[in-house]
Design a protein around this motif. Structure first.
Motif, PDB file in Angstrom:
ATOM      1  N   ASP A 107       3.654 -43.104  38.965  1.00  0.00           N
ATOM      2  CA  ASP A 107       3.172 -42.472  37.615  1.00  0.00           C
ATOM      3  C   ASP A 107       4.233 -42.358  36.450  1.00  0.00           C
ATOM      4  O   ASP A 107       5.040 -41.467  36.491  1.00  0.00           O
ATOM      5  CB  ASP A 107       2.909 -41.138  37.913  1.00  0.00           C
ATOM      6  N   PRO A 108       4.289 -43.292  35.550  1.00  0.00           N
ATOM      7  CA  PRO A 108       5.314 -43.446  34.388  1.00  0.00           C
ATOM      8  C   PRO A 108       5.163 -42.001  33.730  1.00  0.00           C
ATOM      9  O   PRO A 108       6.250 -41.493  33.286  1.00  0.00           O
ATOM     10  CB  PRO A 108       4.873 -44.691  33.941  1.00  0.00           C
ATOM     11  N   GLU A 109       4.022 -41.596  33.275  1.00  0.00           N
ATOM     12  CA  GLU A 109       3.853 -40.372  32.554  1.00  0.00           C
ATOM     13  C   GLU A 109       4.815 -39.042  33.057  1.00  0.00           C
ATOM     14  O   GLU A 109       5.524 -38.417  32.522  1.00  0.00           O
ATOM     15  CB  GLU A 109       2.690 -39.757  32.062  1.00  0.00           C
ATOM     16  N   GLN A 110       4.500 -39.140  34.548  1.00  0.00           N
ATOM     17  CA  GLN A 110       5.158 -37.781  35.256  1.00  0.00           C
ATOM     18  C   GLN A 110       6.767 -38.459  35.703  1.00  0.00           C
ATOM     19  O   GLN A 110       7.449 -37.607  36.265  1.00  0.00           O
ATOM     20  CB  GLN A 110       4.545 -37.694  36.581  1.00  0.00           C
ATOM     21  N   ARG A 111       7.095 -39.493  35.330  1.00  0.00           N
ATOM     22  CA  ARG A 111       8.507 -40.184  35.658  1.00  0.00           C
ATOM     23  C   ARG A 111       8.574 -40.025  37.265  1.00  0.00           C
ATOM     24  O   ARG A 111       9.783 -39.767  37.750  1.00  0.00           O
ATOM     25  CB  ARG A 111       9.567 -39.373  34.848  1.00  0.00           C
ATOM     26  N   GLU A 153      12.017 -41.316  27.304  1.00  0.00           N
ATOM     27  CA  GLU A 153      10.676 -41.813  27.196  1.00  0.00           C
ATOM     28  C   GLU A 153      10.404 -42.441  28.663  1.00  0.00           C
ATOM     29  O   GLU A 153      11.215 -42.278  29.683  1.00  0.00           O
ATOM     30  CB  GLU A 153      11.004 -43.180  26.355  1.00  0.00           C
ATOM     31  N   ALA A 154       9.094 -42.685  28.939  1.00  0.00           N
ATOM     32  CA  ALA A 154       8.377 -42.859  30.414  1.00  0.00           C
ATOM     33  C   ALA A 154       8.872 -44.340  30.767  1.00  0.00           C
ATOM     34  O   ALA A 154       9.062 -45.324  29.645  1.00  0.00           O
ATOM     35  CB  ALA A 154       6.802 -42.777  30.225  1.00  0.00           C
ATOM     36  N   SER A 160      12.371 -39.833  41.215  1.00  0.00           N
ATOM     37  CA  SER A 160      12.066 -39.184  39.999  1.00  0.00           C
ATOM     38  C   SER A 160      12.985 -39.954  38.851  1.00  0.00           C
ATOM     39  O   SER A 160      14.300 -39.871  39.185  1.00  0.00           O
ATOM     40  CB  SER A 160      12.264 -37.830  39.900  1.00  0.00           C
TER      41      SER A 160
END
Length: 291
Positions: A218-222, A191-192, A185
């Motif tokens: 998953d970039p948005e969820q890091r 930012e993503a 994580s």
């Protein structure tokens, strides 16, 4: 009052005289703008002050004073400064910790070309852009408009350092054929991440599907997961999670047969203590014999 305003005022009064003395029905007087003088039976018309008609709207800031902007190292920071009714004013950006002049209008005065003023024609926004943000960029910045006296607002830039974090201990112990799953994580990020690379020792393994390695991000969820359904001895070694603009994180994976090495390590201190005590006893005995 300027000459143009005086001239316009005279024209307005002349038009009024022509209307009130010319032929045709006169407009009905209203209670707000017309007063009847009973003693002379005359109508008098009042007009708003000419200075109020031509008053210039007051300049003010649309961005709140003491606004805080948080950015991570390596990214681009945008410090907004919206100014209403700026007129002929010129906007300057100043770094307060050393009173260094950064920009005047659209011209950058700093030798550090990472700083740039952004302004679109007819826009009221004069944004300070800071590229490749560093920790030393944190602090107070002043957006100043030239006037008499100058007016300003202050913005604070906070800089955080994004870092990767692999869940679990820093070492893993597995038997051959076991499933290996690592989850990474990205924390303290604003930012993503554009990408997350996984390395096995010095080899990038994001696309090593033929070696039984699956990576999903998953970039948005890091978040980024590495999965090996059946780990073998060749999968042992150091694994590193490397997001862009973030400090990497590593973990070491042991693939072994037999007793758990972690249990062996936990018993080793007492074993060492026993041998050390025995050695001391021998030394004491030898010393007694020599004497």
């Amino acid at each position: 009052m300027s000459e143009g305003q005086k001239c316009l005022r005279i024209i307005v009064l002349l038009i009024h005289i022509v209307i009130t003395t010319g032929e045709g029905p006169s407009p009905l007087p209203t209670s707000e703008s017309t007063t009847i003088r009973e003693d002379q039976n005359e109508l008098t018309v009042s007009f708003p002050p000419i200075d109020d008609v031509f008053a210039t709207p007051e300049k003010h800031f649309g961005t709140e004073n003491n606004t805080v902007v948080t950015s991570q190292t390596g990214s681009t920071a945008l410090l907004p400064c919206v100014i209403r009714n700026i007129g002929d004013g010129i906007v300057s950006w100043i770094r307060r910790k050393d009173y260094h002049l950064l920009t005047v209008g659209l011209t950058t005065y700093s030798s550090d070309q990472r700083f740039q003023a952004i302004h679109l024609q007819h826009s009221e926004d004069w944004t300070l852009k800071v590229r490749f943000v560093q920790k030393r960029d944190a602090g107070i910045y002043e957006c100043q408009v030239s006037s008499h006296p100058p007016t300003s607002i202050f913005l604070r830039l906070n800089v955080v350092e994004a870092r990767a974090q692999i869940s679990g201990p820093t070492e893993k112990y597995l038997k051959p054929g076991s499933m290996l799953r690592l989850q990474c994580s990205v924390v303290q990020t604003t930012e993503a991440p554009a990408f997350v690379f996984w390395y096995h020792n010095s080899r990038m393994i994001n696309y090593d599907v033929e070696r039984g390695i699956n990576v999903t991000t998953d970039p948005e969820q890091r978040l980024s997961d590495l999965l090996i359904p059946a780990a073998s001895v060749s999968h042992a070694g150091n694994y590193t999670c490397v997001p862009n603009n973030a400090v990497p994180a590593s973990i070491y994976v042991h693939i072994f047969n037999g007793e758990n090495p972690a249990a062996m390590q936990s018993s080793s201190p007492s074993y060492f203590h026993l041998n050390c005590q025995s050695f001391l006893n021998i030394l004491i005995t030898l010393n007694f014999i020599i004497r």
